[in-house]
Motif scaffolding. Structure first.
Motif, mmCIF file in Angstrom:
data_model
loop_
_atom_site.group_PDB
_atom_site.id
_atom_site.type_symbol
_atom_site.label_atom_id
_atom_site.label_comp_id
_atom_site.label_asym_id
_atom_site.label_seq_id
_atom_site.Cartn_x
_atom_site.Cartn_y
_atom_site.Cartn_z
ATOM 1 N N GLU A 19 0.834 -1.208 0.000
ATOM 2 C CA GLU A 19 0.000 0.000 0.000
ATOM 3 C C GLU A 19 0.867 1.255 0.000
ATOM 4 O O GLU A 19 0.587 2.217 -0.722
ATOM 5 N N LYS A 20 1.924 1.237 0.799
ATOM 6 C CA LYS A 20 2.823 2.393 0.843
ATOM 7 C C LYS A 20 3.523 2.591 -0.497
ATOM 8 O O LYS A 20 3.654 3.722 -0.977
ATOM 9 N N LEU A 21 3.969 1.502 -1.108
ATOM 10 C CA LEU A 21 4.643 1.609 -2.395
ATOM 11 C C LEU A 21 3.688 2.092 -3.484
ATOM 12 O O LEU A 21 4.081 2.860 -4.357
ATOM 13 N N ARG A 22 2.437 1.669 -3.426
ATOM 14 C CA ARG A 22 1.461 2.132 -4.409
ATOM 15 C C ARG A 22 1.216 3.633 -4.289
ATOM 16 O O ARG A 22 0.925 4.303 -5.272
ATOM 17 N N SER A 23 1.344 4.160 -3.074
ATOM 18 C CA SER A 23 1.134 5.597 -2.893
ATOM 19 C C SER A 23 2.376 6.405 -3.283
ATOM 20 O O SER A 23 2.324 7.633 -3.335
#
Length: 93
Positions: A19-23
């Motif tokens: 999720e962090k990488l997608r953001s």
């Protein structure tokens, strides 16, 4: 938790990381490039090391840019909350 090298036994942690990488797609791109290099059969060990060092530097640069942007946005929000009548102007190019 790490059970063996490269294997994670914590699906929740993996989900949070994704999720962090997608953001932050720019960081995701750098991590992907690093992983690609680690699986590259071409090049000598010295070449791969040189390429990895360059990619890690790019990753660090992108991470610092993301941090600085977030810090700037937070500072602006703090100012707006403390001084609602303050005007925020963008810098001219």
């Amino acid at each position: 938790m790490q059970t063996t090298h490269g294997q994670s036994s914590d699906p929740q942690r993996e989900k949070q990381l994704l999720e962090k990488l997608r953001s932050h797609p720019e960081l995701l791109e750098r991590f992907a490039a690093i992983l690609d290099l680690t699986q590259s059969p071409s090049g000598t060990a010295d070449q791969i090391e040189e390429w990895l060092v360059a990619e890690v530097r790019r990753l660090g640069n992108k991470a610092m840019q993301a941090w600085a942007q977030s810090a700037e946005e937070q500072a602006a929000e703090d100012l707006r909350q403390k001084t609602p009548r303050a005007r925020v102007r963008k810098k001219r190019p």
